[in-house]
Design an enzyme around this catalytic site. Structure first.
Site, PDB file in Angstrom:
ATOM      1  N   LYS A   1      27.525  40.535  48.145  1.00 44.29           N
ATOM      2  CA  LYS A   1      28.759  40.948  48.806  1.00 44.29           C
ATOM      3  C   LYS A   1      28.696  42.418  49.191  1.00 44.29           C
ATOM      4  O   LYS A   1      28.108  43.229  48.466  1.00 44.29           O
ATOM      5  CB  LYS A   1      29.964  40.798  47.867  1.00 44.29           C
ATOM      6  CG  LYS A   1      30.135  39.484  47.170  1.00 44.29           C
ATOM      7  CD  LYS A   1      31.323  39.565  46.207  1.00 44.29           C
ATOM      8  CE  LYS A   1      31.513  38.307  45.401  1.00 44.29           C
ATOM      9  NZ  LYS A   1      32.661  38.435  44.478  1.00 44.29           N
TER      10      LYS A   1
ATOM     11  N   ARG B   1      47.800  43.958  48.097  1.00 42.41           N
ATOM     12  CA  ARG B   1      48.657  43.719  49.264  1.00 42.41           C
ATOM     13  C   ARG B   1      49.327  42.363  49.114  1.00 42.41           C
ATOM     14  O   ARG B   1      49.094  41.638  48.145  1.00 42.41           O
ATOM     15  CB  ARG B   1      47.815  43.735  50.540  1.00 42.41           C
ATOM     16  CG  ARG B   1      46.664  42.716  50.492  1.00 42.41           C
ATOM     17  CD  ARG B   1      45.949  42.590  51.798  1.00 42.41           C
ATOM     18  NE  ARG B   1      44.733  41.795  51.696  1.00 42.41           N
ATOM     19  CZ  ARG B   1      44.680  40.468  51.719  1.00 42.41           C
ATOM     20  NH1 ARG B   1      45.798  39.760  51.803  1.00 42.41           N
ATOM     21  NH2 ARG B   1      43.531  39.815  51.636  1.00 42.41           N
TER      22      ARG B   1
ATOM     23  N   GLU C   1      38.591  40.005  42.282  1.00 41.64           N
ATOM     24  CA  GLU C   1      39.168  41.223  42.826  1.00 41.64           C
ATOM     25  C   GLU C   1      40.663  41.267  42.542  1.00 41.64           C
ATOM     26  O   GLU C   1      41.273  40.252  42.204  1.00 41.64           O
ATOM     27  CB  GLU C   1      38.921  41.326  44.342  1.00 41.64           C
ATOM     28  CG  GLU C   1      39.579  40.232  45.163  1.00 41.64           C
ATOM     29  CD  GLU C   1      39.298  40.404  46.655  1.00 41.64           C
ATOM     30  OE1 GLU C   1      39.416  41.543  47.155  1.00 41.64           O
ATOM     31  OE2 GLU C   1      38.951  39.401  47.312  1.00 41.64           O
TER      32      GLU C   1
ATOM     33  N   ARG D   1      46.787  26.483  56.601  1.00 39.04           N
ATOM     34  CA  ARG D   1      46.628  27.462  57.665  1.00 39.04           C
ATOM     35  C   ARG D   1      46.214  26.753  58.948  1.00 39.04           C
ATOM     36  O   ARG D   1      45.161  26.090  58.983  1.00 39.04           O
ATOM     37  CB  ARG D   1      45.589  28.514  57.288  1.00 39.04           C
ATOM     38  CG  ARG D   1      45.906  29.278  56.008  1.00 39.04           C
ATOM     39  CD  ARG D   1      44.978  30.475  55.864  1.00 39.04           C
ATOM     40  NE  ARG D   1      45.063  31.063  54.540  1.00 39.04           N
ATOM     41  CZ  ARG D   1      44.471  32.203  54.197  1.00 39.04           C
ATOM     42  NH1 ARG D   1      43.747  32.857  55.098  1.00 39.04           N
ATOM     43  NH2 ARG D   1      44.584  32.691  52.971  1.00 39.04           N
TER      44      ARG D   1
ATOM     45  N   VAL E   1      48.091  36.195  52.349  1.00 45.71           N
ATOM     46  CA  VAL E   1      48.479  35.213  53.371  1.00 45.71           C
ATOM     47  C   VAL E   1      49.239  34.055  52.722  1.00 45.71           C
ATOM     48  O   VAL E   1      50.238  33.561  53.243  1.00 45.71           O
ATOM     49  CB  VAL E   1      47.225  34.684  54.106  1.00 45.71           C
ATOM     50  CG1 VAL E   1      47.619  33.639  55.152  1.00 45.71           C
ATOM     51  CG2 VAL E   1      46.450  35.828  54.745  1.00 45.71           C
TER      52      VAL E   1
ATOM     53  N   GLU F   1      42.462  37.791  41.521  1.00 44.01           N
ATOM     54  CA  GLU F   1      41.706  36.608  41.922  1.00 44.01           C
ATOM     55  C   GLU F   1      40.568  36.342  40.940  1.00 44.01           C
ATOM     56  O   GLU F   1      39.861  37.264  40.528  1.00 44.01           O
ATOM     57  CB  GLU F   1      41.172  36.781  43.344  1.00 44.01           C
ATOM     58  CG  GLU F   1      42.284  37.105  44.343  1.00 44.01           C
ATOM     59  CD  GLU F   1      41.853  36.992  45.776  1.00 44.01           C
ATOM     60  OE1 GLU F   1      41.068  36.060  46.093  1.00 44.01           O
ATOM     61  OE2 GLU F   1      42.287  37.820  46.597  1.00 44.01           O
TER      62      GLU F   1
ATOM     63  N   GLY G   1      38.242  39.520  52.018  1.00 43.42           N
ATOM     64  CA  GLY G   1      38.331  38.423  52.975  1.00 43.42           C
ATOM     65  C   GLY G   1      37.059  37.652  53.200  1.00 43.42           C
ATOM     66  O   GLY G   1      36.981  36.816  54.090  1.00 43.42           O
TER      67      GLY G   1
ATOM     68  N   LYS H   1      39.850  31.268  53.220  1.00 44.53           N
ATOM     69  CA  LYS H   1      40.760  30.248  52.714  1.00 44.53           C
ATOM     70  C   LYS H   1      41.399  29.458  53.852  1.00 44.53           C
ATOM     71  O   LYS H   1      41.716  30.010  54.903  1.00 44.53           O
ATOM     72  CB  LYS H   1      41.850  30.905  51.863  1.00 44.53           C
ATOM     73  CG  LYS H   1      41.307  31.700  50.672  1.00 44.53           C
ATOM     74  CD  LYS H   1      42.375  32.591  50.066  1.00 44.53           C
ATOM     75  CE  LYS H   1      41.809  33.495  48.998  1.00 44.53           C
ATOM     76  NZ  LYS H   1      42.785  34.493  48.505  1.00 44.53           N
TER      77      LYS H   1
ATOM     78  N   GLU I   1      26.440  39.375  42.073  1.00 43.85           N
ATOM     79  CA  GLU I   1      27.044  38.687  40.931  1.00 43.85           C
ATOM     80  C   GLU I   1      26.429  37.307  40.820  1.00 43.85           C
ATOM     81  O   GLU I   1      25.978  36.737  41.816  1.00 43.85           O
ATOM     82  CB  GLU I   1      28.560  38.520  41.121  1.00 43.85           C
ATOM     83  CG  GLU I   1      29.371  39.769  40.979  1.00 43.85           C
ATOM     84  CD  GLU I   1      30.858  39.487  41.153  1.00 43.85           C
ATOM     85  OE1 GLU I   1      31.648  40.128  40.450  1.00 43.85           O
ATOM     86  OE2 GLU I   1      31.217  38.628  41.975  1.00 43.85           O
TER      87      GLU I   1
END
Length: 447
Positions: free
Chosen positions: A158, A293, A289, A337, A296, A275, A164, A237, A200
């Site tokens: 990562k 914020r 993480e 979504r 969604v 998360e 995201g 997601k 990881e």
């Protein structure tokens, strides 16, 4: 409470924030690009300011332009929504330096959590479970191979910055790792201005489960239940539900307690999300993480708690009390979504919306960024709307979801609605025993 707020975002989340602001008697000020001039959120705002062309770097990511819009309109507060500048500590600091209220956690908390390696180290010190991995940035591909041999394959690669899922990739051997390392480093530099890379251990068959937290100014952190976000494509997601069908009461208690420790470790204030990656086979979970914020998928938490999380964000930012006591989640909620994308390849396809007919009925909520006649441009994410349903239990919620998806009609451009209907009938999803590889199995793809 401040009297006006500038919404530094676009589309459905801008409309969502504007809705709560106006319900609270707070003047809602929108900013928009040339490409978005005709979208609903611009008309819904009490005032709107053009801040630049379609290119996000020259509009929604243009900090001087956003701050100038706040100055011109005398906005007393700024809400960043999600994406764009929402997790920019520099922007949060600039908002405060310009005499505005930042609707979010303190800039220092954002900065500490925006670096995934730093966040891992902080969480380990706080006693939050962390997956085996590196504790410092990996400088080159050769070192990455050495670290992966220590950690054990497979590994997840990562960018250390950002969120995201951008730039992430799995590696099961050295050749894949070298390629994934370069992808992560390049994406990090291009998207987040930092090329540090994190490794990881990858948990095969994992679920992605997150906990909604709220931090108060006195250091208290509470939870508002969990959400399952395991239905993903390309680490993005697609469907979320609350509570997770893969978490039993004992495991849930452990995860909620770990989320509280995570929030307390950084002095969290405001609405945030911790998360986790869950291994269903061992019942182990690991910190991914702390998202600083509004997510969604916040709507499913709102549906099971009855809380308006944007209202809570406003009250916490203004120093006003929030309603007490914190309610216990009730029933079950699922969010779908709806994207402008090919339902088979799940790749984005812009175009004009010629027909838009939303489902209605008990337990149905639509958070939409478009209406009939709007054009979906290629400049931004292809999220058209979020279809959210609530029921007495999961079976009831899925029954309502099936009827709602059947009634949702969008013509003029392809959407993922056929895929979402297909997903509802898939045995793994219907039974609740799915993981983050479900979409890839449905489409015959490999992450």
């Amino acid at each position: 409470m401040f009297e006006s707020v500038l919404v530094a975002n676009r589309g459905e989340i801008a409309g969502r924030i504007i809705h709560t602001a106006r319900a609270m008697g707070v003047k809602a000020i929108a900013v928009y690009s040339d490409a978005d001039a005709g979208l609903p959120f611009v008309a819904e705002a009490d005032e709107a300011v053009l801040i630049g062309p379609a290119d996000p770097a020259r509009s929604y990511l243009n900090v001087p332009a956003v701050l100038e819009a706040a100055r011109r309109t005398n906005a007393q507060a700024v809400h960043p929504g999600y994406g764009f500048l929402a997790e920019s500590a520099a922007f949060a600091r600039a908002v405060g330096e310009h005499g505005r209220v930042w609707v979010g956690p303190p800039p220092l908390v954002i900065a500490r959590m925006s670096d995934k390696i730093n966040a891992r180290n902080l969480m380990k010190e706080a006693g939050v479970p962390v997956a085996p991995g590196v504790w410092e940035p990996v400088p080159d591909a050769g070192t990455a191979v050495e670290e992966a041999e220590r950690i054990g394959y497979p590994v997840m690669v990562k960018p250390a910055a950002g969120a995201g899922g951008a730039g992430m990739g799995a590696a099961r051997d050295a050749a894949e790792l070298r390629a994934a390392f370069e992808t992560a480093r390049t994406a990090g530099a291009r998207l987040f201005g930092q090329d540090d890379v994190l490794l990881e251990r990858l948990v095969d068959g994992a679920r992605h489960v997150e906990v909604q937290i709220v931090g108060f100014g006195d250091g208290t952190v509470v939870t508002l239940g969990d959400r399952d976000c395991s239905v993903q494509r390309r680490y993005q997601k697609v469907v979320e539900e609350a509570p997770s069908p893969g978490v039993d009461p004992a495991l849930r208690e452990r995860m909620l307690a770990a989320a509280v420790r995570a929030g307390e470790a950084v002095g969290y204030r405001g609405v945030g999300t911790v998360e986790f990656l869950l291994d269903p086979a061992t019942q182990e979970f690991f910190f991914l993480e702390l998202s600083t914020r509004l997510q969604v998928e916040h709507a499913v938490t709102e549906m099971v708690t009855g809380i308006d999380l944007v209202e809570w964000q406003f009250r916490l930012a203004a120093g006003d009390p929030v309603p007490a006591p914190v309610p216990e989640p009730r029933g079950h909620a699922v969010e779908f979504r709806v994207y402008a994308e090919d339902p088979q390849s799940l790749l984005p396809v812009p175009g004009e919306i010629k027909v838009w007919e939303e489902p209605v009925g008990d337990g149905i909520r639509i958070d939409a960024g478009y209406v009939e006649g709007d054009t979906v441009t290629p400049h931004y994410a292809m999220l058209l709307a979020k279809l959210c349903v609530h029921g007495d239990d999961r079976a009831h919620a899925l029954e309502r979801a099936r009827a709602a998806l059947d009634a949702f009609r969008i013509d003029g451009l392809p959407t993922n609605l056929p895929f979402l209907r297909e997903l509802l009938d898939h045995p793994e999803f219907a039974g609740g025993a799915y993981d983050t590889g479900l979409v890839d199995r449905m489409r015959g793809a490999r992450r």
